[in-house]
Design a protein around this motif. Structure first.
Motif, PDB file in Angstrom:
ATOM      1  N   GLU A 269      10.689   4.668   1.404  1.00 42.27           N
ATOM      2  CA  GLU A 269      11.506   3.480   1.189  1.00 42.27           C
ATOM      3  C   GLU A 269      12.667   3.382   2.171  1.00 42.27           C
ATOM      4  O   GLU A 269      13.214   2.300   2.390  1.00 42.27           O
ATOM      5  CB  GLU A 269      12.022   3.439  -0.249  1.00 42.27           C
ATOM      6  N   LYS A 274      10.446  -3.092   2.498  1.00 47.38           N
ATOM      7  CA  LYS A 274      10.250  -3.768   1.205  1.00 47.38           C
ATOM      8  C   LYS A 274      11.144  -5.002   1.048  1.00 47.38           C
ATOM      9  O   LYS A 274      10.701  -6.054   0.599  1.00 47.38           O
ATOM     10  CB  LYS A 274      10.506  -2.794   0.054  1.00 47.38           C
ATOM     11  N   LYS A 281       6.384  -4.977  -0.751  1.00 48.80           N
ATOM     12  CA  LYS A 281       5.850  -3.608  -0.650  1.00 48.80           C
ATOM     13  C   LYS A 281       6.341  -2.931   0.623  1.00 48.80           C
ATOM     14  O   LYS A 281       6.409  -3.549   1.685  1.00 48.80           O
ATOM     15  CB  LYS A 281       4.319  -3.630  -0.686  1.00 48.80           C
ATOM     16  N   GLU A 285       3.432   2.013   1.370  1.00 49.55           N
ATOM     17  CA  GLU A 285       2.609   1.491   0.279  1.00 49.55           C
ATOM     18  C   GLU A 285       1.464   0.639   0.829  1.00 49.55           C
ATOM     19  O   GLU A 285       0.327   0.715   0.347  1.00 49.55           O
ATOM     20  CB  GLU A 285       3.456   0.655  -0.672  1.00 49.55           C
ATOM     21  N   GLN A 286       1.773  -0.159   1.833  1.00 51.66           N
ATOM     22  CA  GLN A 286       0.754  -1.017   2.426  1.00 51.66           C
ATOM     23  C   GLN A 286      -0.279  -0.193   3.201  1.00 51.66           C
ATOM     24  O   GLN A 286      -1.482  -0.467   3.135  1.00 51.66           O
ATOM     25  CB  GLN A 286       1.411  -2.051   3.334  1.00 51.66           C
ATOM     26  N   SER A 320      -1.876  -6.843  -1.055  1.00 47.19           N
ATOM     27  CA  SER A 320      -1.317  -5.480  -0.999  1.00 47.19           C
ATOM     28  C   SER A 320      -1.069  -5.000   0.422  1.00 47.19           C
ATOM     29  O   SER A 320      -0.417  -3.977   0.620  1.00 47.19           O
ATOM     30  CB  SER A 320      -2.247  -4.490  -1.722  1.00 47.19           C
TER      31      SER A 320
END
Length: 340
Positions: A269, A274, A281, A285-286, A320
């Protein structure tokens, strides 16, 4: 008599079911063999960067050591591949990038014999041969074993290992340990082949100006994956190293060359996508979502993913994964081709 026959048939059927359940390690995807974890680790240095002088260009250099592993249930490495993306970007004394921004930057493994280490090597071995020797030595060992290996001034302290690996091993060690510690059960099984794909570009680099420092950016995209006997991907990890090396209008390196350069997965993060993402996302995460999407597909099927301007066209996938996927597909194709 009928009751005895019925009991015998029932017992036979039950025994067959039990034996079938106990005698197979197959899962719903058809994979056989014990489950393995797949891991990817990076160790990045920019310490070889040099200022420009009146006599010669400087260089912004990023050395990204990359290790891919599979790990068994006892934490022991079953397969290991090591590569380095060594990216040298020329910088002039006028604060401009002198390297071709559209040039290809093959990894050391891709260069193979063309890297040219063998002729200068005390043991007569090319870089990839030494990397392979270290990887072979790592098989059967745990992260703790690798962490505790004998090292003398950056070189292998064990005489047998040093006979086949005469280059510095600290980067290898760090990347392999991280790969083992990060290893996750993603669908790989015993018998699957491990592959590693690497691609580097410098097209985001910018000259210094009156407004501020320039940036030499070595952007390396990575895929570590496993492939089953049917040619389909059984596990996949995607990561990227975005090494940004700043320099001033005189070509002097202003970046902290001792800094720890983390990959995008390591940053998590802290990378900060994000808040600006249309789908809310983070980059890691992607990347994980796209890697999961590739499992069960061949390299050709991944390459055939519908795209619009470099992004996934399928609505479900785009929900996503909103980042560009062209570089992802490129390294996945390389990794599948390398899986042997």
């Amino acid at each position: 008599m009928k009751k005895k026959l019925l009991s015998l048939v029932s017992a036979t059927v039950l025994s067959a079911v039990v034996l079938a359940g106990c005698g197979s390690q197959s899962d719903s995807t058809g994979a056989t063999g014990a489950e393995l974890k797949t891991g990817l680790g990076t160790s990045v240095s920019i310490s070889s960067s040099e200022d420009a002088t009146a006599d010669a260009d400087g260089k912004a250099q990023a050395d990204a050591t990359i290790a891919a592993v599979t790990v068994d249930g006892n934490g022991k490495i079953t397969q290991c591949i090591i590569d380095i993306a060594q990216t040298e970007i020329g910088v002039s004394a006028q604060g401009t990038i002198t390297s071709d921004l559209n040039a290809e930057y093959p990894s050391k493994r891709e260069l193979g014999d063309n890297y040219g280490m063998k002729k200068a090597s005390a043991i007569g071995k090319e870089w990839y041969e030494q990397a392979d020797a270290f990887a072979a030595w790592a098989v059967g060992k745990t992260a703790s074993d690798i962490s505790g290996m004998a090292i003398s001034e950056g070189y292998a302290g064990d005489a047998d290992l040093a006979a086949s690996v005469s280059i510095h091993v600290t980067g290898f060690q760090a990347a392999v340990v991280e790969a083992v510690n990060n290893a996750t059960a993603l669908g790989a099984h015993e018998g699957d082949k491990l592959g590693l794909g690497v691609s580097t570009k410098i097209s985001n680099s910018e000259d210094a100006s009156a407004e501020g420092d320039g940036t030499a950016e070595a952007y390396t995209t990575i895929s570590a994956l496993t492939v089953g006997s049917d040619g389909k991907i059984t596990s996949d990890i995607i990561d990227a190293v975005q090494a940004k090396i700043t320099f001033d209008a005189n070509g002097a390196i202003t970046a902290d060359t001792a800094a720890d350069v983390k990959s995008k997965n390591e940053l998590g993060e802290a990378y900060g996508m994000k808040k600006a993402s249309a789908i809310g996302k983070e980059w890691n995460e992607q990347a994980a979502a796209y890697a999961a999407y590739t499992v069960g597909k061949t390299a050709d099927e991944v390459a055939g993913t519908a795209m619009e301007e470099g992004r996934a066209a399928d609505a479900d996938l785009a929900a996503s994964v909103s980042v560009h996927i062209t570089d992802f597909n490129s390294v996945i194709a390389k990794a599948v081709a390398a899986a042997k």
